[in-house]
Design a protein around this motif. Structure first.
Motif, PDB file in Angstrom:
ATOM      1  N   GLU A  65       0.824  -1.204   0.000  1.00  0.00           N
ATOM      2  CA  GLU A  65       0.000   0.000   0.000  1.00  0.00           C
ATOM      3  C   GLU A  65       0.860   1.257   0.000  1.00  0.00           C
ATOM      4  O   GLU A  65       0.554   2.255  -0.685  1.00  0.00           O
ATOM      5  CB  GLU A  65      -0.924  -0.008   1.217  1.00  0.00           C
ATOM      6  CG  GLU A  65      -1.841   1.186   1.327  1.00  0.00           C
ATOM      7  CD  GLU A  65      -2.960   1.158   0.297  1.00  0.00           C
ATOM      8  OE1 GLU A  65      -3.602   2.202   0.112  1.00  0.00           O
ATOM      9  OE2 GLU A  65      -3.181   0.096  -0.320  1.00  0.00           O
ATOM     10  N   THR A  66       1.964   1.233   0.745  1.00  0.00           N
ATOM     11  CA  THR A  66       2.870   2.391   0.804  1.00  0.00           C
ATOM     12  C   THR A  66       3.497   2.646  -0.570  1.00  0.00           C
ATOM     13  O   THR A  66       3.610   3.801  -1.017  1.00  0.00           O
ATOM     14  CB  THR A  66       3.967   2.149   1.850  1.00  0.00           C
ATOM     15  OG1 THR A  66       3.360   1.855   3.111  1.00  0.00           O
ATOM     16  CG2 THR A  66       4.858   3.371   1.999  1.00  0.00           C
ATOM     17  N   LEU A  69       1.178   4.396  -2.913  1.00  0.00           N
ATOM     18  CA  LEU A  69       1.036   5.831  -2.688  1.00  0.00           C
ATOM     19  C   LEU A  69       2.036   6.643  -3.502  1.00  0.00           C
ATOM     20  O   LEU A  69       1.788   7.816  -3.809  1.00  0.00           O
ATOM     21  CB  LEU A  69       1.217   6.140  -1.198  1.00  0.00           C
ATOM     22  CG  LEU A  69       0.081   5.722  -0.258  1.00  0.00           C
ATOM     23  CD1 LEU A  69       0.447   6.028   1.196  1.00  0.00           C
ATOM     24  CD2 LEU A  69      -1.217   6.434  -0.624  1.00  0.00           C
ATOM     25  N   CYS A  72       0.518   8.047  -6.541  1.00  0.00           N
ATOM     26  CA  CYS A  72      -0.651   8.919  -6.406  1.00  0.00           C
ATOM     27  C   CYS A  72      -0.247  10.392  -6.435  1.00  0.00           C
ATOM     28  O   CYS A  72       0.806  10.772  -5.912  1.00  0.00           O
ATOM     29  CB  CYS A  72      -1.384   8.624  -5.094  1.00  0.00           C
ATOM     30  SG  CYS A  72      -2.092   6.974  -5.003  1.00  0.00           S
ATOM     31  N   LEU A  75      -1.985  12.229  -2.132  1.00  0.00           N
ATOM     32  CA  LEU A  75      -1.796  11.165  -1.142  1.00  0.00           C
ATOM     33  C   LEU A  75      -2.814  11.247  -0.014  1.00  0.00           C
ATOM     34  O   LEU A  75      -3.327  10.228   0.453  1.00  0.00           O
ATOM     35  CB  LEU A  75      -0.376  11.223  -0.562  1.00  0.00           C
ATOM     36  CG  LEU A  75       0.736  10.558  -1.378  1.00  0.00           C
ATOM     37  CD1 LEU A  75       0.967  11.312  -2.683  1.00  0.00           C
ATOM     38  CD2 LEU A  75       2.030  10.489  -0.561  1.00  0.00           C
ATOM     39  N   ARG A  78      -6.110   9.835  -0.874  1.00  0.00           N
ATOM     40  CA  ARG A  78      -6.013   8.369  -0.949  1.00  0.00           C
ATOM     41  C   ARG A  78      -6.047   7.762   0.459  1.00  0.00           C
ATOM     42  O   ARG A  78      -6.676   6.714   0.679  1.00  0.00           O
ATOM     43  CB  ARG A  78      -4.707   7.982  -1.658  1.00  0.00           C
ATOM     44  CG  ARG A  78      -4.438   6.488  -1.712  1.00  0.00           C
ATOM     45  CD  ARG A  78      -5.466   5.775  -2.575  1.00  0.00           C
ATOM     46  NE  ARG A  78      -5.292   4.341  -2.584  1.00  0.00           N
ATOM     47  CZ  ARG A  78      -5.705   3.509  -1.626  1.00  0.00           C
ATOM     48  NH1 ARG A  78      -6.366   4.018  -0.588  1.00  0.00           N
ATOM     49  NH2 ARG A  78      -5.519   2.219  -1.710  1.00  0.00           N
ATOM     50  N   LEU A  79      -5.417   8.418   1.406  1.00  0.00           N
ATOM     51  CA  LEU A  79      -5.386   7.897   2.783  1.00  0.00           C
ATOM     52  C   LEU A  79      -6.756   7.963   3.447  1.00  0.00           C
ATOM     53  O   LEU A  79      -7.002   7.246   4.423  1.00  0.00           O
ATOM     54  CB  LEU A  79      -4.374   8.687   3.619  1.00  0.00           C
ATOM     55  CG  LEU A  79      -2.896   8.433   3.304  1.00  0.00           C
ATOM     56  CD1 LEU A  79      -2.024   9.396   4.107  1.00  0.00           C
ATOM     57  CD2 LEU A  79      -2.502   6.995   3.605  1.00  0.00           C
ATOM     58  N   GLY A 102       5.091  10.537   1.927  1.00  0.00           N
ATOM     59  CA  GLY A 102       4.206   9.626   2.634  1.00  0.00           C
ATOM     60  C   GLY A 102       4.124   9.949   4.108  1.00  0.00           C
ATOM     61  O   GLY A 102       3.036   9.941   4.704  1.00  0.00           O
ATOM     62  N   SER A 105       2.059  13.179   4.560  1.00  0.00           N
ATOM     63  CA  SER A 105       0.626  12.951   4.327  1.00  0.00           C
ATOM     64  C   SER A 105       0.003  12.167   5.476  1.00  0.00           C
ATOM     65  O   SER A 105      -1.129  12.452   5.880  1.00  0.00           O
ATOM     66  CB  SER A 105       0.423  12.195   3.010  1.00  0.00           C
ATOM     67  OG  SER A 105       0.843  12.981   1.915  1.00  0.00           O
TER      68      SER A 105
END
Length: 405
Positions: A65-66, A69, A72, A75, A78-79, A102, A105
């Motif tokens: 999943e990381t 990101l 994207c 971010l 998306r989170l 990441g 975010s």
């Protein structure tokens, strides 16, 4: 390139194709791992696409999943599809691989999203362990830490807040709301009783204010001045609540002594209509329960004075207490009274028990039933009067010596 992720126990493994330029642009770890020199070595050694293996992943799914990101543009949006626990996992991986966007975010998400109670400790613990820059995590931790919010906290800040809450509850005008908030504040204080949150002196200052107001209105009511008679029940209720807090903290002995000394209120008690006075006896009942359960270790003189001052008013109000007080645990109070009497010297027990016996036979349900305590007193008195055969003495203590009998 081909990326292979494996869990710590080796039970889970995932392989995927990823873009070297994207991973290297977003992650310091991959920028170093996938350097130009490494690529040249890979190209010379095999014709197949270069392969990178990452072993010992805490959570392979979160790691994937990381990486997603990194592809994207927004971010944080998306989170929003994830929960706090998931974002914490992503934050941990992002920090480990140097994925700064990441990390930022995730921190922005945590600052804005609500947390469940069990998640607060996880958030604070992770941010502390990862040791991010203080400015980056400060906004998140301000939610749970006054130190972060203010920088330096004065030692009495917590007490000032708690005292303000205490007085707002004591002085509130809506009775239903006051009952609800009393339960809430008492619960919070009970959960935090091991902390230096509020001093004994501050609690007793609140008690003194309520007691002074109660005494004033009680004596006025005894003179048939009933203009503000509702204050009697209000202040008695306040004292009962504060007494609960004192007993929970095992600091109620001074309150007992003060209450036992209110002889002028006790003398005025018969002159006040029972409908206005019975809640005063609920305070006395709470003291009996505290003594009876061993949560209130007052001196013998204080216990005796309490009974001398308030037992007769308590008897006179018991019928009203039983009928008018919702949720009153009659048996708990009766056991508390029995145990309180049984802590006194035997001669005093006898005087009180014989008086109760006569009252109970003439009052019935309007008198507390302390038959269990009466039986205990009777057995003690019977054994004492009939010599050592009934109740042998196991140990005789004298000044400086102890011998078996």
């Amino acid at each position: 390139i081909r990326l292979t992720l494996t869990s710590k126990d080796g039970a889970i493994g995932v392989s995927m194709n990823v873009h070297r330029e994207i991973l290297a642009a977003h992650s310091q770890f991959f920028a170093s791992k996938l350097s130009d020199q490494w690529m040249k070595q890979q190209q010379r050694s095999a014709a197949a696409p270069p392969t990178v293996e990452i072993a010992d992943c805490d959570d392979v799914e979160v790691y994937v999943e990381t990486l997603r990101l990194m592809y994207c543009e927004d971010l944080r949006r998306r989170l929003m599809k994830d929960d706090v626990s998931r974002v914490l996992g992503i934050l941990k991986v992002s920090a480990a691989i140097g994925f700064d966007a990441g990390v930022l975010s995730c921190l922005e998400y945590l600052e804005a999203a609500p947390w469940a109670e069990d998640e607060e400790e996880k958030v604070a613990s992770l941010l502390s362990n990862l040791r991010f820059d203080g400015a980056a995590t400060g906004e998140v931790l301000k939610r749970v830490s006054m130190e972060v919010s203010k920088g330096v906290v004065a030692g009495n800040d917590n007490e000032e807040v708690l005292l303000k809450l205490l007085h707002v509850v004591l002085e509130g005008k809506d009775e239903k709301a006051r009952r609800d908030m009393k339960g809430l504040v008492a619960k919070m204080l009970r959960e935090n009783s091991s902390q230096s949150d509020i001093r004994k002196e501050s609690l007793y200052a609140a008690c003194d204010g309520c007691l002074q107001s109660l005494r004033e209105h009680f004596l006025l009511a005894a003179e048939s001045e009933l203009k503000d008679v509702a204050q009697i029940a209000r202040q008695a209720n306040n004292l009962h609540w504060l007494l609960d807090i004192l007993i929970d903290r095992q600091i109620a002995e001074d309150f007992l002594t003060s209450w036992a000394s209110q002889s002028d209120m006790s003398d005025a008690h018969p002159k006040v209509p029972v409908v206005h006075r019975f809640e005063v006896s609920i305070v006395t009942a709470r003291l009996f329960v505290g003594i009876g359960k061993g949560r209130l270790l007052a001196s013998k003189d204080a216990r005796c004075l309490l009974l001398q001052t308030w037992l007769e008013p308590f008897y006179n109000d018991f019928g009203w207490m039983r009928r008018a007080s919702k949720g009153l645990d009659r048996h708990l109070i009766e056991d508390g009274l029995s145990n309180t009497i049984l802590t006194l010297p035997l001669a005093w027990q006898q005087e009180i028990m014989l008086a109760w016996f006569d009252r109970f036979l003439n009052s019935g349900e309007d008198c507390p039933n302390i038959q269990r305590g009466f039986e205990v007193w009777w057995r003690r008195a019977f054994w004492r009067r009939n010599g050592d055969q009934q109740q042998p003495r196991l140990l005789q203590l004298t000044a400086g010596t102890a011998e078996n009998s």
